[in-house]
Enzyme design. Structure first.
Site, mmCIF file in Angstrom:
data_model
loop_
_atom_site.group_PDB
_atom_site.id
_atom_site.type_symbol
_atom_site.label_atom_id
_atom_site.label_comp_id
_atom_site.label_asym_id
_atom_site.label_seq_id
_atom_site.Cartn_x
_atom_site.Cartn_y
_atom_site.Cartn_z
ATOM 1 N N GLU A 150 0.807 -1.238 0.000
ATOM 2 C CA GLU A 150 0.000 0.000 0.000
ATOM 3 C C GLU A 150 0.833 1.278 0.000
ATOM 4 O OE1 GLU A 150 -3.384 0.143 2.582
ATOM 5 O OE2 GLU A 150 -4.102 -1.830 2.006
ATOM 6 N N GLU B 238 -5.440 -8.794 0.821
ATOM 7 C CA GLU B 238 -6.199 -8.418 2.030
ATOM 8 C C GLU B 238 -7.644 -8.171 1.661
ATOM 9 O OE1 GLU B 238 -4.787 -5.027 4.317
ATOM 10 O OE2 GLU B 238 -2.708 -5.668 4.091
#
Ligand SMILES: *[C@@H]1O[C@H](CO)[C@@H](O)[C@H](O)[C@H]1NC(C)=O
Length: 312
Positions: free
Chosen positions: A129, A240
């Site tokens: 991220e 995720e």
């Protein structure tokens, strides 16, 4: 003939069976560093979850043992001890010196633990991220330090160069990010540089569109489609996803036991075995998220909060 065809089919389906696992940070919920006993404990709990067999894979965010500058994370040895497959992570948002330390830890593990370790590695993620955090959206959300597409591309080249001639040479290199970051034009070079794209998405958090649990499955697959739109046919791994059992309302998304269970059933069960998937998550451990719980089991044991059995 029929039995031969059947056994070829059986082999084919074994070959495409995909990994199932959870995400593991380097610290516990109280901020304490995780050590070998913690990882062994979690990996064994994951493998023996009632109703959900086969969670034998772990995704890591860092290769550095918490509390040390550049020593291999104890999850590596724990994976050997518990026969757990690893999606190794290198933390890429703390600058060049830290990426060098990440590499040092990983290469030391490859050297000292040898094939017992490297045989367990299914891939290496350069970052998590980072592109989201450095994007306008991440900056507006005060998401913390990130890295640009150009920086991640540089780190990927460096990692490929450094693993050459080691037991990790053949491991597919990827990067994990949000679909909102993957689709930005300035990140196209990262998508080109990787062998697989890690996709993190949480319909619960996507509160700028209708995001009630009723829409969650459609929203999740729409997001996967966005990441696939820049993947050039390369695999997209679900690194995720999950739905919180406790937490504040987010747009029309409600955190509840019922919704957490429904998301597992509708999204999780559609992914498990079909795509490499890392659920978020087995245990709460994010010190920045104390008002929200994504864990499917309590801290003390592996008795799930809800029935994990997939109904189809
Ligand atoms: C280790 O796990 C793999 C699946 O990931 C399995 O094929 C193998 O038999 C296991 N080995 C042992 C010793 O349990």
């Amino acid at each position: 003939m029929w039995s031969k065809a059947a056994s070829i089919l059986a082999l084919a389906s074994v070959a495409v069976a995909q990994s199932k696992g959870f995400n593991y940070g380097s610290t516990n919920a109280d901020g304490r560093c995780r050590g070998p006993d913690d990882f062994v404990h979690f990996f064994n709990e994951a493998k023996s979850l009632p109703g959900a067999p086969g969670f034998n894979t772990a995704r890591l965010y860092t290769s550095i043992q918490c509390g040390t500058p550049d020593y291999p994370i104890s999850a590596f040895q724990a994976a050997i001890d518990t026969n757990t497959t690893l999606l190794v992570g290198l933390w890429a948002s703390a600058g060049r010196d830290v990426i060098e330390n990440e590499l040092k830890a990983l290469l030391r593990a490859a050297r000292e633990l040898g094939p017992a370790f490297t045989d367990k590695v299914m891939g290496i993620s350069v970052g998590s991220e980072d592109l989201y955090r450095s994007s306008p959206q991440g900056v507006a959300n005060k998401a913390g330090a990130g890295a640009t597409g150009a920086e991640i591309e540089g780190y990927i080249a460096r990692v490929k160069d450094q693993i050459r001639g080691t037991g990790l040479e053949s491991k597919p290199i990827g990067h994990v990010d949000t679909w909102t970051a993957w689709v930005l034009p300035e990140n196209r070079g990262v998508a080109k540089a990787v062998s697989w794209l890690g996709h993190n998405s949480f319909p619960y958090f996507e509160n700028t569109r209708p995001n009630a649990i009723d829409e969650a499955q459609a929203n999740f697959y729409a997001a996967v489609g966005q990441t696939e739109s820049v993947s050039d046919g390369k695999p997209v791994w679900i690194t995720e996803t999950g739905w919180p059992r406790l937490g504040p309302k987010s747009g029309s998304a409600v955190a509840s036991l019922e919704n957490s269970k429904r998301y597992w059933q509708e999204v999780g069960c559609s992914l498990f075995g079909a795509r490499n998937t890392f659920w978020y998550t087995l245990k709460d451990a994010n010190v920045a998220q104390t008002d929200i719980s994504f864990a499917i089991t309590p801290p003390q044991n592996n008795t799930p909060f809800f029935d994990l059995t997939c109904h189809k």
